[in-house]
Scaffold this motif. Structure first.
Motif, mmCIF file in Angstrom:
data_model
loop_
_atom_site.group_PDB
_atom_site.id
_atom_site.type_symbol
_atom_site.label_atom_id
_atom_site.label_comp_id
_atom_site.label_asym_id
_atom_site.label_seq_id
_atom_site.Cartn_x
_atom_site.Cartn_y
_atom_site.Cartn_z
ATOM 1 N N ARG B 60 48.277 44.355 26.755
ATOM 2 C CA ARG B 60 47.630 44.039 27.619
ATOM 3 C C ARG B 60 46.358 43.522 27.076
ATOM 4 O O ARG B 60 46.061 43.781 25.798
ATOM 5 C CB ARG B 60 46.972 45.457 28.341
ATOM 6 N N VAL B 61 45.426 42.852 27.788
ATOM 7 C CA VAL B 61 44.282 42.290 27.485
ATOM 8 C C VAL B 61 43.171 43.058 28.457
ATOM 9 O O VAL B 61 43.291 42.958 29.807
ATOM 10 C CB VAL B 61 44.096 40.742 27.745
ATOM 11 N N LEU B 62 42.101 43.545 27.785
ATOM 12 C CA LEU B 62 41.276 44.338 28.620
ATOM 13 C C LEU B 62 39.766 43.644 28.452
ATOM 14 O O LEU B 62 39.207 43.427 27.269
ATOM 15 C CB LEU B 62 41.063 45.836 28.253
ATOM 16 N N LEU B 63 39.149 43.479 29.430
ATOM 17 C CA LEU B 63 37.686 42.770 29.442
ATOM 18 C C LEU B 63 36.644 44.066 30.032
ATOM 19 O O LEU B 63 36.781 44.345 31.216
ATOM 20 C CB LEU B 63 37.691 41.544 30.324
ATOM 21 N N ASP B 67 41.633 45.360 33.043
ATOM 22 C CA ASP B 67 42.937 45.019 32.568
ATOM 23 C C ASP B 67 42.881 43.423 33.307
ATOM 24 O O ASP B 67 42.970 43.347 34.633
ATOM 25 C CB ASP B 67 44.057 45.469 33.179
ATOM 26 N N ILE B 68 43.054 42.433 32.551
ATOM 27 C CA ILE B 68 42.833 41.152 32.792
ATOM 28 C C ILE B 68 44.119 40.384 32.616
ATOM 29 O O ILE B 68 43.951 38.959 32.417
ATOM 30 C CB ILE B 68 41.548 40.228 32.570
ATOM 31 N N THR B 69 45.181 40.811 32.125
ATOM 32 C CA THR B 69 46.392 40.405 31.503
ATOM 33 C C THR B 69 46.831 39.540 32.442
ATOM 34 O O THR B 69 47.138 39.655 33.678
ATOM 35 C CB THR B 69 47.449 41.405 31.304
ATOM 36 N N GLY B 70 47.105 37.978 32.080
ATOM 37 C CA GLY B 70 47.662 37.020 33.108
ATOM 38 C C GLY B 70 46.589 36.571 33.899
ATOM 39 O O GLY B 70 47.194 35.780 34.847
#
Lengths: 262, 247
Positions: B60-63, B67-70
């Motif tokens: 996952r990508v977290l900002l 969660d901002i994945t995709g």
């Protein structure tokens, strides 16, 4: 006078001199060999014919120009729409592309009489013929323009969250303007010629009809005069598009100047 | 708190060859972190994932915890080429990300105009990109990146196309701007000197599939000494990186 202006004037002067020389040779051949006027009129005969008949010619030219503009207008719209749809949907591109190409292999002189039979002697068949001829260069050039967009630029736009429509509007469309104007210059001369051809086949007004009439009466001097008039009209239209392009794409001049200086 | 987190990201383009494996990375507020590795080593792919252009198979990508994945349009991305559109004036180029987000052109221009001075490109608003020097164009591109997202900037070799003198001027300038605007940045480079000069931390990316093999913290305080790159400390960092980097 700047060096650039001087070189342009020199070029124009040279072309004009060559043209004059050609006219002089033509005149000389006609006079010395005693060629009859109905076979090959001398330049002076052509000028005299134009001086005598110019009102009538311009009247017919008005009709031809009207057809040209209307045909060009719809041709651009059709060409643009086809290009956009073909660019958006790969399947449609595969199906439509061959059909479009084949449509261009049919000679206009073969389609024109059919259109007259179907649609009569008025303006409509003429406009349709022009649209058929004009849309093709527009479609092909726009497609090429859309496809030549830099992939990284599209990637950047996507990373900004741009939608397909936004990418089209801000990247693909402006990127294709140069291609579009190049094809428009081709289209406009095709449009004039197609208008004349269709008037030739069936019609009551326009430069094509005038041409048919003077040909039947063996007035070759008028024939030559009207051919020159058609060429001049085409040249003026092409020049107008060049001006329009310069107005619509002010950055092009700057980019060109820079690439020349570096 | 971490501004941006990448957790256990694994990615493959075709589902067969894994390009990135178990990537874990954090970026703190106002921090400048560098990804250092050989060309073609998956650095740009990792940026594509963080920016949302590609979706990872797992991870996952977290900002800021979200969660901002995709998802695109969340963190700003700047590529090596300045990518200014040649047919738009500088101000219209810079305002583009805001226009894309739905702002009116006039408003976007005004908002963009407020930053021209602090980015050192005042007076270029009505010019076309072709009229600007390489350094100026890069500044304009950075301003566009900033107006795209003020939170996190991903810079993919932003200075590599510039000549050495312009480059070191841009380095100093960028550190200044970051300080003033409280930017958090991840940037890619294959230039070890540049990495040590600018970064708070350096991640080494290597291997096939690529993993983060090491993390080096640059303890030199900011703003950095003018002759930092001539000191023994600098050379020690360089030695350490060269010994650890996998080719």
């Amino acid at each position: 006078m700047s060096a650039r202006l001087r070189s342009t004037t020199a070029k124009i002067g040279l072309s004009a001199a060559a043209l004059l020389l050609l006219l002089a040779a033509w005149q000389l051949v006609c006079v010395l060999c005693g060629i009859p006027k109905y076979m090959l009129p001398a330049p002076t005969d052509v000028a005299a014919a134009f001086a005598k008949d110019w009102r009538l010619m311009l009247d017919h030219a008005g009709v031809t120009l009207a057809e040209t503009f209307i045909g060009l207008f719809f041709g651009i719209i059709v060409g643009f729409l086809i290009a956009v749809v073909m660019d958006r949907f790969e399947v449609i591109r595969r199906i439509v592309y061959p059909v479009v190409v084949v449509s261009q292999t049919i000679p206009t002189v073969a389609i024109a009489p059919l259109l007259v039979i179907w649609l009569g002697y008025e303006m409509l068949p003429k406009i349709i013929l022009i649209v058929l001829v004009v849309f093709f260069p527009i479609t092909i050039s726009l497609l090429q323009g859309f496809a030549s967009v830099d992939a990284d630029t599209v990637r950047l736009m996507r990373s900004m969250g741009a939608s397909r429509v936004q990418i089209f509007r801000y990247v693909k469309l402006p990127n294709s303007l140069g291609h579009f104007f190049s094809s428009l210059k081709i289209s406009v001369s095709y449009a004039v010629v197609s208008a004349v051809v269709s008037e030739w086949i069936g019609g009551t007004r326009g430069l094509g009809c005038y041409m048919t009439r003077v040909r039947k009466s063996f007035s070759s001097d008028k024939m030559f005069a009207v051919i020159i008039l058609i060429s001049v009209i085409s040249l003026i239209l092409i020049w107008l598009i060049t001006v329009l392009q310069r107005v619509c794409m002010p950055w092009e001049k700057i980019n060109n100047d820079r690439s020349k200086s570096t | 708190m971490a501004r941006l987190e990448v957790r256990d990201v694994t990615f493959s383009y075709d589902g067969v060859t894994t390009v990135l494996k178990d990537i874990d990375l954090t970026l703190g507020d106002g921090e400048l972190v560098c990804l250092l590795g050989v060309s073609g080593g998956g650095k740009t792919t990792l940026f594509n994932i963080i920016s949302g252009l590609n979706k990872p198979q797992s991870g996952r990508v977290l900002l800021g915890g979200e969660d901002i994945t995709g998802q695109t349009g969340k963190v700003s991305y700047m590529l090596q080429k300045d990518m200014l559109l040649p047919y738009r004036t500088v101000e219209d180029n810079v305002a583009l990300p805001m226009i894309i987000r739905g702002m009116k052109k006039k408003e976007a221009r005004k908002l963009a105009g407020e930053h021209f001075k602090s980015f050192g490109i005042d007076g270029t608003q009505k010019k076309y990109p072709a009229e600007l020097s390489g350094g100026m164009r890069q500044r304009a591109a950075l301003l566009r990146t900033y107006l795209f997202s003020a939170e996190v900037a991903l810079l993919d070799e932003p200075f590599s196309a510039l000549d050495t003198l312009t480059k070191s001027e841009m380095h100093r300038w960028y550190l200044d701007v970051m300080e003033n605007l409280k930017l958090s940045t991840i940037f890619i480079t294959h230039d070890i000197d540049e990495a040590i000069l600018l970064s708070d931390r350096i991640y080494l990316l290597g291997g096939k599939p690529a993993t983060l093999t090491d993390e080096i913290i640059i303890r030199e305080p900011k703003p950095r000494r003018r002759d930092f790159n001539l000191t023994e400390d600098f050379l020690n960092y360089k030695r350490e990186i060269i010994s650890k980097i996998q080719v």
